[in-house]
Motif scaffolding. Structure first.
Motif, short mmCIF file in Angstrom:
data_model
loop_
_atom_site.label_atom_id
_atom_site.label_comp_id
_atom_site.label_asym_id
_atom_site.label_seq_id
_atom_site.Cartn_x
_atom_site.Cartn_y
_atom_site.Cartn_z
N TRP A 18 -52.96 25.78 -12.16
CA TRP A 18 -51.75 26.45 -12.65
C TRP A 18 -51.05 27.11 -11.48
CZ3 TRP A 18 -48.97 26.69 -17.03
CH2 TRP A 18 -48.03 27.70 -17.14
N PRO A 19 -49.74 27.08 -11.39
CA PRO A 19 -48.80 26.40 -12.30
C PRO A 19 -48.75 24.90 -12.05
CG PRO A 19 -47.59 27.49 -10.56
CD PRO A 19 -49.03 27.87 -10.36
N MET A 20 -48.14 24.18 -12.99
CA MET A 20 -48.03 22.74 -12.85
C MET A 20 -46.98 22.39 -11.80
SD MET A 20 -50.19 21.52 -15.09
CE MET A 20 -49.71 19.82 -15.38
N PHE A 34 -50.91 16.56 -14.77
CA PHE A 34 -51.69 16.23 -15.96
C PHE A 34 -51.89 14.73 -16.10
CE2 PHE A 34 -50.93 14.45 -20.24
CZ PHE A 34 -52.18 14.72 -20.81
N SER A 35 -53.11 14.33 -16.45
CA SER A 35 -53.41 12.99 -16.94
C SER A 35 -54.78 13.02 -17.59
CB SER A 35 -53.41 11.94 -15.82
OG SER A 35 -53.69 10.66 -16.36
N ALA A 36 -54.82 12.68 -18.87
CA ALA A 36 -56.07 12.69 -19.61
C ALA A 36 -56.88 11.41 -19.40
CB ALA A 36 -55.80 12.89 -21.10
N ASP A 63 -59.51 20.12 -13.73
CA ASP A 63 -59.84 21.17 -14.69
C ASP A 63 -59.35 20.68 -16.04
OD1 ASP A 63 -60.44 23.45 -16.03
OD2 ASP A 63 -59.10 24.76 -14.92
N GLY A 64 -60.26 20.19 -16.87
CA GLY A 64 -59.85 19.52 -18.10
C GLY A 64 -59.07 18.27 -17.74
#
Length: 697
Positions: A18-20, A34-36, A63-64
């Motif tokens: 964080w932050p993105m 982000f990428s799941a 992180d996640g």
């Protein structure tokens, strides 16, 4: 890390989730993306020219579903992009292709324009397997680059004007089109953020009584390939690719600085800035579109996919639909909205195809996640929120269905008012509804009358001048054989199709324009008009000028229309001077405690109240309305206003005895006329709007 080894001034570490996006830290830059479903992620750094890739650094920490890295030694101004590794299985919704350079969804600045090439596609163009094939060509040469940006800015004493909704008058404009041909704006500034903020433009807006400019999309966007192939461009900008970056095509040198300067100068003039934002889809198109950002980062998370995963839900008509039910996609949209309020000082948003944003699994839900997030947010709770309440999906028309505090574009107002003045039969009851803020749609859930954003014209459709000059659209220049754009515009050419030099036709069209705008400014709700309507601006009958980045789409300031400009300013003055025209509460013809008079009394020309059979009379074309402050507000204030809307021939009016004498303050057939004291009766001219107020002794 082999690429980075050649640059001893850099060292990569874990960083923070964080932050993105990219964030300068003083000793370097933190990156978070982000990428799941990605199996690996890389940061690509580019030389100052944005062309040569000088380093490729793997993300080693996650992180996640947020991949993060800190690179010491990097400075603001560094150009970069991402590459994501993972499965390429379109039939399962995954389209990872590390050969494709990807824009950072949180980039505050994009540098360079998209260069259309087959290399932008994740698949081999022309392959018999279409998007199931795989293309391994590097796309970096054709891609805009994300740029690390220091967002610091000295706002000085800038503060939001904080205009109440009841005082708001919206002017919908295009940043470039507003000033591209303005003779008093310096040539070097025309068509730019800074050009919009010059004194000639600000003086014009303040003279008109405008309190807010609603700007067509300024988020970084792409020109559709099929338009570029025809020598056209996406002028309107509804193909967003960067939700945090102001588009560079409207800048001189620094888009962020110049956008902020524009906002600050508009604020100083007392004018709010509302952005038209496109969070319903992106510029990546359908399964045959390019891989630019979201598709390559995590297609299955960012987009709503049809069963099986290969094809996209297309409730937007643009090929794809963002999935705001995914928490990280919703987070991106919320972060973007907050960023434009806190860092760029905008005062509100108009949400393109807003119904899409409220779509949950069973369909549109006014208590869906997006609306819940908006309504609890302390930053967004203080800005103006306007929805375009429709999309092309099942159950997509949701006018009046949005929750407080949203206002909504009211197309029922547009169509009903156009039809009344065109002379369509039986339109008086509909006009009555529109004059009172379309309460049948909006009066629920504690919503106010200003929830109805009333308009007669907008960017999508005929301009006001064309509305009274053409019955058939003329969109051939768009290259779609005139198939695009609305076919039913409820327009009227007043006797001659297209331009006319006949004095009688010119006079009839001018009167019709005044009548349309008079209804707009005399109705409960929030008025919005299209930039240039006060100038007599024409698009030559093109009612879908989305691709016309030229003199068709730009405002024609010369020769202008001084009479109409003055009349619009007079209407704004009239509205501002009479609170009865801009009430928060809906009016329901209930008796006021203060004087026993109802807050709304409808009138026939003879002064009597219409009977049920009058409302059902197809030839009932002259409607009067007597307005007072709402009974629900304790009926405070003695002010009254009487207006007649006559779409028929000349007719005698009996003025009601609720006032001993009336003063005529507006007659659209005599736009320059001064006030006249009257009692008893008055002859309403054909095709006129008349406004009276009680004459105080």
């Amino acid at each position: 890390m082999s690429h980075a080894a050649r640059h001893s001034g850099w060292s990569a570490g874990p960083g923070q989730p964080w932050p993105m996006g990219s964030t300068p830290t003083g000793d370097g830059v933190n990156f978070a993306v982000f990428s799941a479903h990605a199996e690996a992620m890389e940061l690509c750094l580019f030389a100052e020219d944005g062309r040569r890739e000088i380093a490729r650094l793997p993300f080693r920490d996650r992180d996640g579903d947020v991949w993060h890295m800190h690179v010491a030694g990097l400075l603001p101004g560094q150009a970069y992009g991402f590459r994501a590794h993972g499965p390429y299985r379109p039939e399962e919704g995954h389209r990872f292709n590390p050969a494709k350079l990807l824009i950072d969804p949180y980039a505050r600045r994009l540098e360079g324009r998209l260069r259309w090439s087959d290399a932008l596609m994740g698949y081999r163009v022309g392959s018999a397997r279409a998007d199931l094939s795989f293309d391994n060509r590097d796309s970096a040469f054709a891609m805009p680059k994300s740029v690390v940006t220091d967002t610091a800015f000295s706002w000085g004493e800038d503060a939001p004007p904080g205009r109440p909704w009841t005082d708001t008058v919206i002017y919908e404009a295009h940043v470039k089109g507003l000033t591209a041909l303005h003779p008093q704006v310096p040539k070097g500034l025309r068509g730019t953020y800074l050009g919009l903020a010059t004194d000639p433009v600000l003086d014009h807006l303040t003279r008109l009584g405008v309190t807010a400019v609603e700007l067509l999309p300024v988020h970084a966007f792409v020109d559709d390939r099929f338009l570029v192939s025809k020598g056209l461009r996406n002028y309107w900008g509804y193909q967003s690719i960067g939700f945090f970056a102001p588009d560079v095509r409207y800048m001189l040198r620094d888009a962020m600085l110049e956008f902020r300067t524009m906002v600050s100068r508009l604020h100083h003039a007392g004018i709010e800035v509302i952005l038209d934002v496109v969070y319903n889809h992106t510029g990546e198109g359908d399964e045959l579109g390019p891989t630019l950002a979201f598709r390559g980062l995590d297609n299955a998370s960012y987009y709503r996919l049809r069963e099986g995963g290969r094809f996209y839900v297309n409730d937007t008509g643009t090929g794809n639909t963002l999935d705001l039910t995914h928490p990280m996609v919703l987070r991106m949209v919320m972060d973007s909205l907050r960023y434009w309020v806190t860092e760029m000082h905008v005062d509100g948003f108009r949400f393109d195809l807003g119904t899409v944003l409220g779509r949950e699994t069973p369909g549109f839900d006014p208590r869906g996640g997006f609306f819940d997030a908006i309504r609890q947010d302390p930053v967004l709770g203080r800005v103006k929120l306007i929805a375009e309440p429709w999309d092309i999906g099942l159950g997509g028309y949701q006018l009046g269905g949005f929750p407080h505090p949203f206002a909504e574009w009211n197309d029922r107002f547009r169509d009903g008012v156009r039809r009344f003045w065109r002379g369509d039969a039986g339109m008086a009851p509909d006009l009555a509804k529109r004059l009172l803020g379309s309460a049948e749609r909006f009066d629920h859930g504690g919503r106010a009358a200003h929830a109805s954003v009333n308009f007669v014209t907008a960017h999508d459709g005929f301009t006001l001048a064309d509305l009274v000059s053409f019955t058939v659209k003329r969109n051939l220049a768009n290259g779609e054989e005139n198939r695009d754009g609305h076919g039913d515009n409820h327009s009227d050419n007043l006797g001659v199709e297209g331009p006319s030099d006949e004095p009688a036709i010119h006079a009839a069209r001018a009167l019709r324009r005044r009548n349309l705008m008079a209804v707009l400014m005399l109705s409960q709700g929030t008025p919005m008009w299209l930039a240039g309507d006060e100038l007599g601006n024409s698009q030559g009958g093109n009612n879908n000028a989305y691709a016309q980045d030229n003199e068709t789409g730009w405002l024609q300031w010369e020769p202008g229309d001084a009479e109409m400009t003055g009349f619009m300013a007079r209407l704004a003055d009239l509205r501002r001077a009479h609170p009865v025209l801009r009430q928060r509460r809906f009016l329901h013809a209930r008796a006021r405690a203060a004087d026993g008079l109802r807050d709304v009394i409808w009138r026939r020309p003879d002064g009597a109240e219409p009977r049920p059979e009058d409302w059902h009379d197809a030839d009932f074309r002259c409607l009067g309305v007597e307005l007072r402050m709402a009974a629900e507000g304790a009926g405070e204030g003695r002010e009254a206003l009487l207006a007649w809307f006559n779409a028929g021939g000349p007719v005698g009016l009996n003025l009601p005895e609720t006032a001993p004498r009336w003063r005529l303050i507006l007659d659209t057939t005599r736009p320059e006329a001064t006030a006249t004291d009257l009692s008893g009766s008055y002859q309403a001219p054909a095709g006129s709007v008349l406004v009276f107020v009680p004459q105080n002794d």
